[in-house]
Design an enzyme around this catalytic site. Sequence first.
Site, PDB file in Angstrom:
ATOM      1  N   VAL A  14       5.802   1.441   7.392  1.00  0.00           N
ATOM      2  CA  VAL A  14       6.196   2.826   7.655  1.00  0.00           C
ATOM      3  C   VAL A  14       4.925   3.630   7.923  1.00  0.00           C
ATOM      4  O   VAL A  14       4.056   3.750   7.044  1.00  0.00           O
ATOM      5  CB  VAL A  14       6.965   3.436   6.465  1.00  0.00           C
ATOM      6  N   ASP A  25       5.963   2.217   1.927  1.00  0.00           N
ATOM      7  CA  ASP A  25       5.051   1.095   2.146  1.00  0.00           C
ATOM      8  C   ASP A  25       4.380   1.304   3.499  1.00  0.00           C
ATOM      9  O   ASP A  25       5.033   1.224   4.552  1.00  0.00           O
ATOM     10  CB  ASP A  25       5.849  -0.209   2.128  1.00  0.00           C
ATOM     11  N   HIS A  26       3.064   1.545   3.475  1.00  0.00           N
ATOM     12  CA  HIS A  26       2.357   1.895   4.702  1.00  0.00           C
ATOM     13  C   HIS A  26       2.168   0.705   5.636  1.00  0.00           C
ATOM     14  O   HIS A  26       1.705   0.866   6.777  1.00  0.00           O
ATOM     15  CB  HIS A  26       0.990   2.494   4.358  1.00  0.00           C
ATOM     16  N   ARG A  27       2.532  -0.505   5.185  1.00  0.00           N
ATOM     17  CA  ARG A  27       2.459  -1.647   6.094  1.00  0.00           C
ATOM     18  C   ARG A  27       3.515  -1.547   7.192  1.00  0.00           C
ATOM     19  O   ARG A  27       3.291  -2.004   8.316  1.00  0.00           O
ATOM     20  CB  ARG A  27       2.662  -2.953   5.322  1.00  0.00           C
ATOM     21  N   PRO A  73       0.847  -1.204   0.000  1.00  0.00           N
ATOM     22  CA  PRO A  73       0.000   0.000   0.000  1.00  0.00           C
ATOM     23  C   PRO A  73       0.879   1.249   0.000  1.00  0.00           C
ATOM     24  O   PRO A  73       1.535   1.566   0.994  1.00  0.00           O
ATOM     25  CB  PRO A  73      -0.800  -0.138   1.303  1.00  0.00           C
TER      26      PRO A  73
END
Length: 455
Positions: free
Chosen positions: A430, A426-428, A250
């Site tokens: 960070v 990567d929002h998983r 994401p």
Amino acid sequence: MSGVRAFALPDLGEGLTESELVAWRVSVGDRIELNQIVADVETAKAVVELPSPFAGVITALHAEPGQTVEVGAPLFSCETGDGAPAGGSDEGGADASGGAGPEADAQAEPKREPTLVGYGAAADRGPRRRQRAASAGSGASGAGAGEASAATFGTEASRRGERPRSTPPVRRLARELGVELDTIEGTGERGLITRDDVERAANTVQAPSAAPATAPRQAPGERPAETRIPIRGVRKHTAAAMVRSAFTAPHVTEFLTVDVTATMELLRGLREDRAFAGHRITPLAVVAKAVCLAAARTPEVNARWDEEAQEIVQFAGVNLGIAAATDRGLVVPVIPGAERMTLVELADAIGALAETARAGRTSPAELSGGTMSITNIGVFGIDAGTPILNPGEAAILATGQVRRLPWEHRGEIALREVMTLSLSFDHRLVDGEQGSRFLGDVGRLLREPGLALTM
């Protein structure tokens, strides 16, 4: 005892299953030496030179340039003359002249060193000129045949049926312009066909056929003419990687516009300093240094997501990828241990990587192992974008063009040098706070490069 041996395309790294044959360096009937380069092949990541693991005479070429070859499929066949394994001889085989014993063989045989495939000649053996296998009874009559001048090389190559000598980018240009290389006489070293030769031939071909006074009208609903380009090599790999990244990680992208006047003044001062003569220190090098320093404060951006283990893996060092646009497509060569380098060392490493990438000689190893990346879209006159992550990385920073803009400076409006930074992460693994802190640190270092002394 003579025998024909087939050379199968090896796995050129990281489990690649196929490669595209770019060009042959040999023809049927050529005599080749141990470890001689016989072909250029393009993997999903790089153009690689293939050396031969044995010496002999080429009896068959099993693929055409432009053809995709599966790993393990035969690439060429070679009459080895004695059937001995590569780099060795039959056990107990005596020299035909009757002199060489085991001790002499041990002295004569140089230490073998591993190459891309099998074992090749020792490092001190110089390149040997490729020769056509002599026919029976020819004796020494062909001793001077290899001394053809550059002016006659192209003609001789065409007469013998060999592929004209040129580089992959030049061959691609020739295909785009519709120029047949075997009709061109190369003006480069030893008859090498250059970009200028191809463009000159294209202009010569196109000049007589002037455009018609009235172009034919396109019928309603009819599509324009199409050009279909095969998807392979670097383009195929890049497309698969980008789709995998876009639909797995994401993405979040943040933007920051920074006054980089102080950084540009620093660079101008370094260019005028004789101590840095010979080093091309660019804004990209300063950004790379800032990224390494900022990543130490926010290690979450220098990490990867391990789906199988359900773990976030943080890296102890920064292997920094630098995106490079080449004739073959986008490649991202890696600078290992970038966090340990000085600004000058980073600048030199970036320059060397770019030069190798433009020449199409970046090895698969140089394109592997990255932990985060930078892409310089400013060279195209672009300010900002939303870069897609390289698979296996948590962050990528895009740097925009440096522009002189009206900007608030010390309570007044002044013309300042300004750059926009675009960070995708990567929002998983960070969070927004971590990504913002990292981007803010990079921006502060570019705004005030002296802060690097405090980090």
